[in-house]
Design a protein around this motif. Structure first.
Motif: not given
Length: 501
Positions: A137-150, A453-467
């Motif tokens: 979560t918080g991808l907008d604030h992750l270091p650029p190296g980690m985003l590039l690695w993903r 990737g994304p599932g359905l529902g509030d938890i793992v849906g497109p607006a959520g994550s598996y976190a």
């Protein structure tokens, strides 16, 4: 070599009796780990340029991965030969994926609050399998190296691991096509005699698509960093983004959405057909029955949902077409990007999107899922069976692209589909023991097995994550992603008792 691992004579003899020579397997895995080490340097450089202290994470990861890879190469070089057996191909495929996923997870181990073994393995496997499910979560604030690695992991995972294996193994004279047959249960159309030439052209095609996609994103208004990352995850139909809101972050730039739609669709096509088009200077892609079938299914889904969305929402038709096309193509291509939360469109649309999760693109593309070819073979087989019931003495011949569908092909397709749906049921039941509701458990199992990737529902849906899932559930879904990427049978064969007899 003192201080290094070397298989004992008894273990070598035991595996040799099974038709497996460990030195061959260790050598190739070691070479793959060395190649993976090289991909760790761009994220380190990216962090250095941004003056971020996280560059040392990739430096340490590169050292560990490179050291282990070099040790495997040095230990096993003495017993190397110029071919792999069929059994070695199966074992090599499974072990190489496991080894690379373990090494790829090392940088995620140092990711602050999100650092854990379960999270690191989940994110690394999701990247290399081009699934796109994330626990970060918080991808907008992750270091650029980690985003590039993903993004690099997904670009490698889309087709890079297969390409690296097929380019490297013929170079080392180890019979690349054997490994390719274990990587996918489908047989390739060998339209050119030299495997190395085919794979080289596929690699060039993949690089060209990535460059074209990145340039288009940059031209449409993305900054260079976002354009590079999204180009890699679009062409690999993988779906990692540099922003928590995915493509909704670019909500005011409609051109970017259309570019993503075009390249997601383009990446659903068999890469080998692009090579054919260039070599024959013709639109060979449109002569393929699988491509026509995929376009028809995707077009029908977009048309149906667009009409429904336009009637229900007070938006201009072109905006409705853009939003619907983006989300439908993202799901059907198993990319997993999101443009808004389509789970709020109604239960009927959720049901349709759930069905689209299984489809995937064409065989030979970077997509996951069932693949259009298998769906067509199932439909043709069912149709032929019905005709046989109506006229028992009738001889029914089924053809696909002027090739007869034999009983072997029909049986293999049926076996694959059966194993896929059984796997979805088993993982759904297992996930329900972690106190997940049915929609979350079922869609999570489906989305990871089909590499959407994304599932359905509030938890793992497109607006959520598996976190927020339990660590045990994350590890379970990690296994599901690997099974789906390796198309089940590679793993099941290695796990079968008869394989080792």
């Amino acid at each position: 070599m003192a201080g290094t691992f070397k298989p004992t004579q008894s273990s070598e003899r035991r595996f040799a009796d099974q038709g497996i020579q460990l030195s061959r397997i260790f050598f190739v895995i070691g070479m793959m780990m060395l190649v993976l080490t090289l991909f760790m340097f761009p994220p380190a450089v990216s962090d250095l340029v941004a003056r971020n202290d996280d560059w040392h994470v990739f430096a340490v990861s590169a050292f560990v991965t490179g050291f282990l890879g070099l040790m495997l190469v040095l230990v096993s070089r003495g017993g190397w030969s110029d071919h792999v057996t069929l059994k070695e191909g199966f074992v090599l495929t499974v072990l190489s994926w496991i080894a690379l996923c373990l090494m790829a997870s090392i940088p995620f181990m140092f990711l602050g609050r999100d650092a854990s073994v379960a999270n690191a393995l989940f994110e690394a496997v999701s990247g290399l399998t081009a699934t796109g499910a994330t626990v970060l979560t918080g991808l907008d604030h992750l270091p650029p190296g980690m985003l590039l690695w993903r993004s690099i992991l997904q670009w490698i995972g889309g087709v890079g691991i297969v390409v690296m294996a097929l380019v490297m193994l013929p170079f080392l004279r180890v019979g690349g096509m054997q490994l390719f047959r274990t990587e996918s249960s489908d047989r390739s159309d060998k339209f050119m005699p030299r495997v190395g030439e085919v794979i080289s052209l596929i690699a060039v095609t993949y690089l060209t698509l990535t460059f074209a996609c990145g340039f288009a994103y940059y031209w449409a208004g993305m900054n260079a960093f976002d354009a590079l990352n999204h180009a890699m995850t679009t062409v690999s139909t993988a779906g990692f983004s540099t922003h928590d809101r995915s493509f909704a972050h670019f909500a005011d730039n409609k051109a970017i959405h259309w570019i993503a739609i075009v390249f997601m669709l383009g990446s659903c096509m068999p890469l080998v057909l692009y090579v054919k088009m260039v070599r024959s200077r013709s639109l060979a892609v449109w002569n393929d029955a699988q491509v026509r079938g995929f376009v028809q299914i995707a077009g029908l889904a977009v048309f149906t949902v667009t009409l429904w969305y336009y009637v229900r929402h007070d938006e201009p038709f072109l905006d409705a077409l853009r939003v619907v096309s983006f989300n439908v193509v993202s799901i059907i291509s198993t990319t997993g990007y999101a443009l808004g939360d389509y789970t709020n469109w109604g239960s009927g649309i959720m049901g349709l999107f759930f069905a689209l999760m299984f489809l995937g693109g064409c065989t030979g593309s970077t997509t996951g899922g069932l693949k259009t070819f298998r769906l067509q073979v199932m439909m043709m087989t069912a149709s032929g069976y019905i005709r046989q019931l109506m006229s028992p003495n009738r001889i029914v011949v089924l053809n696909f692209n002027d090739t007869r569908i034999t009983n072997e092909i029909a049986t293999s397709v049926l076996a694959y589909v059966t194993v896929m749906f059984i796997s979805v049921m088993v993982f759904t039941i297992a996930l329900s023991f972690f106190n997940l509701d049915l929609i979350t458990a079922l869609s999570s199992a489906t989305a990871t097995i089909t590499n959407v990737g994304p599932g359905l529902g509030d938890i793992v849906g497109p607006a959520g994550s598996y976190a927020n899932l339990d660590p045990g559930a994350k590890l379970l879904l990690t296994v599901a992603m690997l099974l789906g990427r390796l198309e089940f049978f590679t793993v099941l064969v290695v796990l079968s008792r008869s394989f080792w007899r």
